[in-house]
Design an enzyme around this catalytic site. Structure first.
Site, PDB file in Angstrom:
ATOM      1  N   LYS A  52       0.839  -1.203   0.000  1.00  0.00           N
ATOM      2  CA  LYS A  52       0.000   0.000   0.000  1.00  0.00           C
ATOM      3  C   LYS A  52       0.872   1.250   0.000  1.00  0.00           C
ATOM      4  O   LYS A  52       0.605   2.216  -0.715  1.00  0.00           O
ATOM      5  CB  LYS A  52      -0.960  -0.025   1.205  1.00  0.00           C
ATOM      6  CG  LYS A  52      -2.071  -1.065   1.033  1.00  0.00           C
ATOM      7  CD  LYS A  52      -2.882  -1.356   2.287  1.00  0.00           C
ATOM      8  CE  LYS A  52      -3.870  -2.491   1.988  1.00  0.00           C
ATOM      9  NZ  LYS A  52      -4.679  -2.899   3.143  1.00  0.00           N
ATOM     10  N   GLN A  96      -5.017  -1.682   9.256  1.00  0.00           N
ATOM     11  CA  GLN A  96      -4.918  -3.013   8.655  1.00  0.00           C
ATOM     12  C   GLN A  96      -5.533  -4.054   9.597  1.00  0.00           C
ATOM     13  O   GLN A  96      -5.215  -4.100  10.783  1.00  0.00           O
ATOM     14  CB  GLN A  96      -3.429  -3.331   8.376  1.00  0.00           C
ATOM     15  CG  GLN A  96      -3.196  -4.622   7.610  1.00  0.00           C
ATOM     16  CD  GLN A  96      -3.738  -4.575   6.185  1.00  0.00           C
ATOM     17  OE1 GLN A  96      -3.771  -3.530   5.549  1.00  0.00           O
ATOM     18  NE2 GLN A  96      -4.173  -5.710   5.684  1.00  0.00           N
ATOM     19  N   ASP A 119     -11.462   2.426   3.435  1.00  0.00           N
ATOM     20  CA  ASP A 119     -11.833   1.006   3.316  1.00  0.00           C
ATOM     21  C   ASP A 119     -13.341   0.847   3.090  1.00  0.00           C
ATOM     22  O   ASP A 119     -13.792  -0.223   2.679  1.00  0.00           O
ATOM     23  CB  ASP A 119     -11.502   0.273   4.626  1.00  0.00           C
ATOM     24  CG  ASP A 119     -10.112  -0.333   4.646  1.00  0.00           C
ATOM     25  OD1 ASP A 119      -9.673  -0.838   3.606  1.00  0.00           O
ATOM     26  OD2 ASP A 119      -9.483  -0.320   5.724  1.00  0.00           O
TER      27      ASP A 119
HETATM   28  N1  GUN Z   1      -7.116  -6.978   5.822  1.00  0.00           N
HETATM   29  C1  GUN Z   1      -7.377  -7.730   4.740  1.00  0.00           C
HETATM   30  N2  GUN Z   1      -7.957  -6.986   3.769  1.00  0.00           N
HETATM   31  C2  GUN Z   1      -8.065  -5.737   4.260  1.00  0.00           C
HETATM   32  C3  GUN Z   1      -8.571  -4.519   3.721  1.00  0.00           C
HETATM   33  O1  GUN Z   1      -9.060  -4.440   2.584  1.00  0.00           O
HETATM   34  N3  GUN Z   1      -8.489  -3.438   4.541  1.00  0.00           N
HETATM   35  C4  GUN Z   1      -7.978  -3.505   5.800  1.00  0.00           C
HETATM   36  N4  GUN Z   1      -7.971  -2.398   6.519  1.00  0.00           N
HETATM   37  N5  GUN Z   1      -7.503  -4.620   6.326  1.00  0.00           N
HETATM   38  C5  GUN Z   1      -7.541  -5.724   5.554  1.00  0.00           C
END
Ligand code: GUN
Length: 281
Positions: A52, A96, A119
């Site tokens: 990211k 996350q 998200d």
């Molecule tokens: N963990 C697995 N996929 C995601 C996601 O799309 N966003 C976040 N914040 N955590 C994750």
């Protein structure tokens, strides 16, 4: 043999467009910034967070990492989120998941300002996805929709089967397909005669987190198969939720793992961050 829906290539094109968009925003005095919080040392989460950050760098988006020890309390994490909610240089906030067990995931999601919730996990944004009046589209389902579009298939009137009902993927995925006039069936661990359902799908989305769960004999000839799973079955071996070898013989189009949905998710996160920067300006 199925057409490969190469998310890696599509996402590279999208990121190039977003890079240009970011540069234009900067000329208007808008400087997009993404805060990424990671709690603990889960190795998969570390890889996702690094990817990211790399994507932010590529697109010209400022990224701010907050790597917290696994002992961090819920109160400490909530305090950080409150600070980020009020920080004008932060356009979007992402924590996350998963977080350590002593922290309530939903409390964290609820604490993020819905206008910075890139998200789209906050109940306000989840509600907006239900009604179809949304700013942020959850990143993985948004990436899947882009890949379906790329396959040249129109969702309108198609039989869509989503296997998995998570808040992150299965549920919002079903809504996005419904908004495009798909006839959507959601399957899960209690579904009876699963293969009977999946075999009806013109568009099949697998998001269960079980390696090679969907096999070729569960797929209709000519279906578009989207594999959301990323399962590490050996130190250097990633597989999806779909058994690729048998599935590609019957599908018209299929996403590879890796290089399918995964990179699309990150491209959509960048898109949401730019949207957040506009909204919060
Ligand atoms: N963990 C697995 N996929 C995601 C996601 O799309 N966003 C976040 N914040 N955590 C994750």
């Amino acid at each position: 043999m199925a057409i490969l829906l190469k998310g890696k290539e599509v996402s590279a094109r999208i990121k190039d467009e977003l890079k240009e968009e970011t540069a234009k925003m900067k000329t208007r005095g808008i400087n997009p910034g993404l805060a990424v919080i990671i709690v603990g040392d889960d190795p998969a989460s570390r890889v996702y967070v690094n990817n990211k950050k790399k994507a932010c760098e590529y697109c010209g988006i400022n990224s701010y990492e907050y790597a917290l020890p696994k002992e961090t309390t819920e109160a400490e994490l909530l305090k950080l989120i409150d600070e980020l909610n009020n920080d004008p240089k932060i356009s979007g906030i992402l924590c996350q998941l998963p977080v350590p067990k002593h922290i309530k995931e939903q409390s964290i999601i609820n604490a993020i300002n819905p206008n910075k919730d890139v998200d789209a996990f906050h109940p306000v944004n989840v509600g907006k996805i239900m009604t179809g009046d949304y700013d942020f589209v959850p990143c993985t389902p948004a990436g899947v929709m882009e890949l379906i579009k790329e396959s040249g298939i129109d969702v309108n009137g198609k039989e869509c089967v989503v296997v998995g009902r998570s808040n992150i993927v299965g549920k919002p995925m079903s809504m996005l397909l419904l908004h495009k006039n798909g006839t959507v069936t959601i399957c899960h661990s209690h579904t009876k005669n699963l293969a009977e359902k999946t075999k009806k799908a013109d568009i099949l989305v697998a998001a269960v987190g079980i390696p090679n769960f969907i096999t070729g004999d569960m797929i209709k000839e000519g279906a578009v198969v989207i594999d959301v799973g990323i399962n590490r079955i050996a130190p250097k071996k990633l597989v999806g939720d779909v058994e690729f070898e048998s599935a590609e013989k019957v599908a018209a189009a299929i996403t590879p793992v890796p290089g399918g949905v995964g990179p699309m998710t990150i491209a959509m996160l960048m898109k949401n961050t730019l949207k957040a920067a506009e909204i919060n300006n």
